[in-house]
Scaffold this active site. Structure first.
Site, PDB file in Angstrom:
ATOM      1  N   GLY A 154      37.138  37.647  35.499  1.00  0.00           N
ATOM      2  CA  GLY A 154      35.702  37.872  35.431  1.00  0.00           C
ATOM      3  C   GLY A 154      34.888  36.686  35.891  1.00  0.00           C
ATOM      4  N   GLY A 155      35.189  35.475  35.383  1.00  0.00           N
ATOM      5  CA  GLY A 155      34.460  34.280  35.814  1.00  0.00           C
ATOM      6  C   GLY A 155      34.701  33.962  37.272  1.00  0.00           C
ATOM      7  CB  SER A 156      37.755  34.033  39.380  1.00  0.00           C
ATOM      8  OG  SER A 156      38.471  33.095  38.598  1.00  0.00           O
ATOM      9  CE  LYS A 174      42.847  37.895  38.460  1.00  0.00           C
ATOM     10  NZ  LYS A 174      44.190  37.789  37.885  1.00  0.00           N
ATOM     11  CG  ASP A 223      42.709  34.336  39.293  1.00  0.00           C
ATOM     12  OD1 ASP A 223      42.590  34.560  38.073  1.00  0.00           O
ATOM     13  OD2 ASP A 223      43.821  34.294  39.870  1.00  0.00           O
ATOM     14  N   GLY A 230      42.281  38.588  31.708  1.00  0.00           N
ATOM     15  CA  GLY A 230      43.211  38.617  32.832  1.00  0.00           C
ATOM     16  C   GLY A 230      42.684  39.342  34.049  1.00  0.00           C
ATOM     17  N   PRO A 272      35.557  41.557  30.620  1.00  0.00           N
ATOM     18  CG  PRO A 272      37.507  42.413  29.672  1.00  0.00           C
ATOM     19  CD  PRO A 272      36.458  42.716  30.693  1.00  0.00           C
TER      20      PRO A 272
END
Length: 797
Positions: free
Chosen positions: A94-96, A9, A120, A91, A87
């Site tokens: 990525g994990g979300s 995002k 997120d 910001g 990465p």
């Protein structure tokens, strides 16, 4: 095994609007999904979590990982392999994104439940573009906007929790958040390298570089290098990975469910109605598998190829499908095999019996006549024959010949060449053609849109709108008279710009970086042999001056209504006056597109006509003029006098406005007369060096007056062509736009239209065209022109 994409995002703006009692921050932001994804592979009969990929280092695989937590939320177990590209601490969520992909795979959960995994995650589960509020649970979907984005990803990361802590400290110290991203200053405090990198990028690229979320990724809208996907920059604080991507309309590609009826009986035992319903189901399924109904035929072709030869033959026979042999192929069969017409009829009957349509003999004969043409003669000619006694006898015999062997060979060569290539080759050959001691040069003329199309530029609306030079739209509005010398175009530079444009991806949105050359020039005619569009120059400049004159008169017209004590405006009169103004604006905007047709303006004038009285004097006069515009379309001094004097007539009984009206009258009368003189000098058939010098002086006087009277008003493209390229054309070729420009081409076009009406009774389009062309050749033949009697002057009584 299932493969999922977890797109990142991007936060376009981020505002911190408050803080709740539990410590969470209220926010308002716009987020969008971008084409930058992690890849997730799921195996159902397993229970593991593997992290792979170029940035897998440092990512935990225990129960605290968002993927593991997402599986626990949906109550599922599976073997999951995450190939990381987004990465961590950048910001970009990525994990979300990975957690949201798991939620979508499991069928999805509510925003409140997704919020337990992170602020997120609700948006990443939704995907697309949305306004995010609250602590991330309030989502308002927004319409998709296609955007190009360039990401700058440094080698370091920023911890989101530390960033919010630094933000709270700034607020506590009285620093109010501002800008597109309220976390930018706090992120710079947490990671000083981010601040220096962001300042460096803005100094190198521009102020449009923004921070994504809490960082450390930075971005700018647009692509820096069209055609490149990613590269690296040496920043002030280490290496920066640069990647170009685009926004996506959704978070992932959804599954589509299709209903398939389980048959209870063989299809041979079903009714026609049931079979038809099954066919519709099959078509819907094929459309889904093909991606669209337009491409479903490709899948059907593969299905047919999968059948055996006997099955395909049976399919064609039972479906009543016939193969068609085109007349061109039929004639090729006749020619190659050497069949006479009666044997071709026999072959046609056999093929028809086998389900193959061969076409009618009439069509074959018509095509044969077209291919052969009229370059064939057959006659009875006298020949000498040997007699048995050794003597000779002269008697008639059939004789066939080609009247023009060179024409026949040329016809055969042209039939084997593409039409556009042939035409280009013919035009190219004209450059080297000589007749006696003369060298022939091809010229090109037409309206400006046609000329831009022929030379592959994007036209008057591009950043570089001129066909002959590289002036920009900004320079037309801002450059001073002494700086109007611009780099010239040529066939070579235009071809080079086009090749550069294609090599860089051929994206029309980036045409301005390649001097707006988006296609290869169609003809290899030098730009010095392209006539400036004199007729459209006249129309465009006169339209601009007319519009400016109308605006000035309209301001006086409004004042005149206020000074009129004997005829106050009623509501109905005011509405009628406003309507007339609107309709007059439509007349002005359509001047260039309706070609000044008399009946069109008469209809508009009738529709707009009002009882002028004392309150709309100028509008009434201008509408009266516009109704007769067909006769006044040329910029003649008498017409200019009549146009400009209408404002004096309208204010004759209003001394308060006499001075202002006289100033407007004098200003536009001078300017329009100067332009009228320019028009008369370039709108001619032939010219002389003295006339060209006079035109140059008149054009300079016209623009000097224009710049003096209308300071700050920029040039249009057609004004630029008049100022910078018209004199050059006339000086080089000693021929005016009336002969070489679109006016001359229009006269030829008018003659063809006349011939078309003469031969309108011929139904066959080929025969009609042949008759028209033959008549045209007669019209242009010098001996035909000499045979026409001269026009005799009428004798005066």
């Amino acid at each position: 095994m299932t493969v999922l994409l977890a797109p990142a995002k991007l936060t376009w703006f981020l505002e911190i609007t408050g803080q709740r009692e539990d410590g969470y921050h209220e926010l308002r932001s716009e987020m969008t999904t971008i084409d930058f994804c992690d890849r997730i592979t799921i195996v159902n009969d397993a229970d593991y979590l593997h992290i792979e990929g170029p940035i897998a280092g440092g990512v935990v695989t225990d129960a605290t990982n968002l993927v593991s937590r997402a599986l626990a939320v949906v109550g599922r177990t599976a073997g999951v392999t995450v190939e990381k590209f987004i990465p961590t601490g950048g910001g970009l969520g990525g994990g979300s994104a990975d957690a949201a992909a798991i939620l979508r795979w499991a069928g999805g959960v509510s925003s409140e439940k997704a919020l337990t995994l992170g602020s997120d995650v609700p948006f990443c589960q939704l995907g697309g573009r949305a306004l995010v509020e609250g602590i991330g649970e309030k989502l308002t979907p927004l319409g998709f906007v296609s955007r190009d984005v360039t990401l700058f990803m440094p080698s370091f990361s920023v911890n989101t929790r530390d960033c919010y802590a630094a933000f709270d400290k700034l607020v506590h110290n009285g620093v109010n958040p501002s800008g597109h991203n309220h976390l930018e200053r706090a992120a710079g405090m947490v990671e000083p390298r981010l601040k220096s990198t962001l300042e460096w990028l803005r100094s190198e690229i521009g102020s449009g570089v923004q921070l994504a979320g809490s960082g450390s990724t930075m971005f700018i809208e647009g692509h820096m290098r069209p055609g490149n996907t990613q590269w690296h920059l040496a920043g002030p604080s280490g290496d920066i990975h640069v990647m170009q991507t685009v926004t996506l309309p959704h978070g992932c590609y959804p599954l589509t469910l299709a209903r398939v009826t389980v048959p209870k009986a063989p299809i041979t035992q079903l009714s026609k109605r049931t079979c038809k319903r099954r066919v519709l189901e099959l078509q819907r399924t094929r459309n889904i598998l093909s991606g669209s109904s337009d491409d479903s035929g490709i899948l059907f072709e593969d299905e047919v190829r999968a059948l055996s030869a006997d099955q395909r033959q049976q399919l064609l026979h039972s479906a009543g499908i016939k193969l068609n042999i085109e007349p061109t192929q039929g004639l090729a069969i006749k020619s190659m095999i050497g069949l006479p017409w009666y044997r071709l009829r026999t072959l046609s009957r056999w093929l028809k019996h086998s389900g193959i349509s061969f076409g009618s003999e009439r069509k074959h004969r018509a095509l044969c006549r077209e291919l052969i043409g009229d370059n064939l003669e057959v006659e009875l000619a006298p020949f000498s024959f040997k007699l048995a006694d050794g003597g000779d006898e002269i008697r008639g015999a059939a004789h066939a010949y080609t009247p023009s062997l060179t024409a026949k060979i040329t016809q055969l060569l042209e039939q084997n060449e593409m039409y556009d290539k042939r035409f280009r080759a013919e035009v190219t050959a004209l450059h080297t053609m000589k007749w006696k001691t003369y060298v022939l040069k091809p010229f090109l003329s037409g309206d400006y849109d046609f000329l831009c199309l022929m030379y592959g530029t994007s036209g008057a609306s591009g950043k570089h709108p001129c066909l002959w030079c590289l002036v920009t739209l900004d320079q037309l509005w801002t450059s001073s008279p002494t700086s109007r010398l611009y780099a010239r175009r040529s066939l070579e530079t235009m071809l080079a710009d086009y090749q550069w444009f294609i090599a860089s991806g051929g994206d029309i949105k980036n045409a301005k970086y390649y001097n707006n050359c988006i296609n290869e020039p169609f003809f290899k005619i030098p730009l010095s042999q392209v006539c400036v569009p004199g007729l459209h120059i006249t129309q465009g400049i006169f339209l601009k001056l007319f519009s400016m004159f109308e605006e000035a008169c309209h301001r006086i017209d409004l004042k005149l209504a206020l000074y009129c004590p004997t005829a106050p405006l009623s509501r109905s009169q005011f509405d009628e006056y406003s309507k007339a103004l609107k309709d007059l604006s439509e007349i002005i905007s359509e001047l260039e597109t309706v070609h000044l047709e008399e009946e069109t303006f008469q209809q508009l004038a009738t529709y707009c006509s009002i009882s002028a009285g004392n309150f709309t004097p100028f509008i009434g006069s201008l509408l009266e003029l516009s109704s007769n515009w067909h006769e006044r379309r040329k910029v003649l001094p008498s017409n200019i006098e009549e146009l400009c004097s209408c404002i004096l007539t309208a204010t004759a009984n209003s001394p308060e406005l006499n001075n202002e009206a006289e100033a407007v009258h004098a200003r536009f009368l001078t300017l329009l007369k100067q332009f009228s003189e320019c028009h008369s000098l370039y709108d001619c058939n032939a010219t002389t060096p003295d006339k060209v010098q006079h035109l140059d002086h008149t054009i300079k006087s016209f623009f000097a007056t224009f710049d003096k009277e209308f300071q700050g008003v920029g040039r249009t493209v057609k004004m630029h062509i008049l100022e910078c390229h018209t004199v050059e054309w006339l000086s080089l070729h000693q021929a005016g736009c009336g002969l070489m420009g679109e006016q001359g081409a229009e006269s030829i076009h008018a003659k063809f239209n006349s011939l078309k009406r003469t031969y309108s009774s011929i139904r066959n389009p080929l025969d009609k065209l042949k008759s028209i062309m033959r008549e045209h050749y007669l019209n242009i033949a010098p001996n035909m022109s000499a045979a026409v009697p001269p026009v005799e002057k009428r004798k005066k009584n």
